[in-house]
Design an enzyme around this catalytic site. Sequence first.
Site, short mmCIF file in Angstrom:
data_model
loop_
_atom_site.label_atom_id
_atom_site.label_comp_id
_atom_site.label_asym_id
_atom_site.label_seq_id
_atom_site.Cartn_x
_atom_site.Cartn_y
_atom_site.Cartn_z
N ASP A 189 4.75 2.98 -3.70
CA ASP A 189 6.33 2.58 -4.10
C ASP A 189 7.42 3.70 -3.68
O ASP A 189 6.95 4.68 -3.39
CB ASP A 189 6.12 2.64 -5.81
CG ASP A 189 7.07 2.28 -6.39
OD1 ASP A 189 7.13 0.98 -7.06
OD2 ASP A 189 8.30 3.06 -6.46
N ASP A 247 9.50 -1.59 -3.10
CA ASP A 247 10.89 -1.17 -3.05
C ASP A 247 11.32 -0.11 -2.03
O ASP A 247 12.39 0.25 -1.90
CB ASP A 247 11.55 -0.74 -4.33
CG ASP A 247 10.48 0.42 -5.25
OD1 ASP A 247 9.24 0.39 -4.71
OD2 ASP A 247 10.61 0.76 -6.26
N HIS A 259 9.26 5.04 -5.39
CA HIS A 259 9.72 6.30 -6.12
C HIS A 259 7.96 6.88 -6.47
O HIS A 259 7.18 6.23 -6.44
CB HIS A 259 10.20 5.67 -7.50
CG HIS A 259 11.37 5.12 -7.66
ND1 HIS A 259 11.47 3.55 -7.45
CD2 HIS A 259 12.62 5.31 -7.43
CE1 HIS A 259 12.65 3.22 -7.25
NE2 HIS A 259 13.47 4.19 -7.06
N HIS A 283 5.57 4.62 -14.03
CA HIS A 283 6.45 5.90 -14.49
C HIS A 283 6.09 6.25 -15.89
O HIS A 283 6.53 6.98 -16.75
CB HIS A 283 7.96 5.45 -14.31
CG HIS A 283 8.44 5.36 -13.08
ND1 HIS A 283 8.11 6.46 -12.10
CD2 HIS A 283 8.99 4.52 -12.09
CE1 HIS A 283 8.81 5.92 -10.90
NE2 HIS A 283 9.41 4.81 -10.98
#
Length: 342
Positions: A193, A282, A195, A158
């Site tokens: 991931d 995740d 996200h 991120h």
Amino acid sequence: MKAFFAEEQKRHDPKAFLSSGAPQPNPEQPERAERLLAGARATGLTIERPRDHGLGPVAAVHTPEYLAFLEHIFARWQRIEGASAEVIPNIHPLARDGAYPASAVGQAGYHMADTACPISAETWQSALWSAWSAVEAAEAVISGAPAAYALCRPPGHHAFADVAGGFCFINNSAVAAQVLRKQAARVAILDVDLHHGNGTQGIFYARPDVLTVSLHADPVRFYPFFWGHADERGEGPGLGYNFNLPLPRKSADAAFLEALGVAFQRIRAFAPDALVVALGLDAFEGDPFGGLSVTTPGFSRIGEAIGKLGLPTVIVQEGGYLCDALGDNLTAFLTGFGGKQR
Ligand SMILES: [Zn+2]
């Protein structure tokens, strides 16, 4: 397969976190590293300490303004009367091309996308060592290893060239890709991931030499909200070199593997010389974020499918939060990928 981690990476211990506005314990805990180390060792891997690689490989993907900010902001913040124990932003610019603020509060707002990445006394060193684990893994692959694993914590995907966000400070996957570019003309980054890898996308958005592909929960109703949509395709010379595959919430193994097959078509057409896997765990059905429903055997199949691409590969740890299966999911992925044999 070689694996890299430095003890300094555990020192960053963030406290603050807001979830839908409510204060909660920060999920990016040092304990994650312990669970992931156990998972890597269960695969049969030996963990090696990376060398100090200096600022060079980090500065290759981050701005000097931003790196000076990360290094010094905590000390500056402590001089503000009544300031919080950790650096947390409370105002953000609507546009980023105006004047650069001089104050610590202004710079925190400029360089931090959200409140999930508080900076403490240990953050800079932990983030640097995390990046150096990625550098060491990339160097191992350049030296002829078919694959290497970097246990990067804090995570990185991120983080943009000059913005922290979502538990991330230095973009370890981007650092690894840029190191690989010393030898590889074209590098693909495959982000699995939960996200969207918005920072990684941002760093390479205008470049045709690094293909960025991300599978993730549909951001229309999920973090990071403002990035990760299918119509984000790159810009300028990078147009067509960014590929997003948003998945419906709670998608499980079959849907994830189907999307992975679509991602592989794009990667094969790009004909990369090396691959970086941004390995978030995740997407797991039992992860506290609860966005997707990949199972532990599913991670094994994902690892196996990626391994069959047969590319020199740097596996960079991204997300995956505290739950009983966190270490098992890493073991499953690495074993599926080829584990100790590669
Ligand atoms: Zn994540």
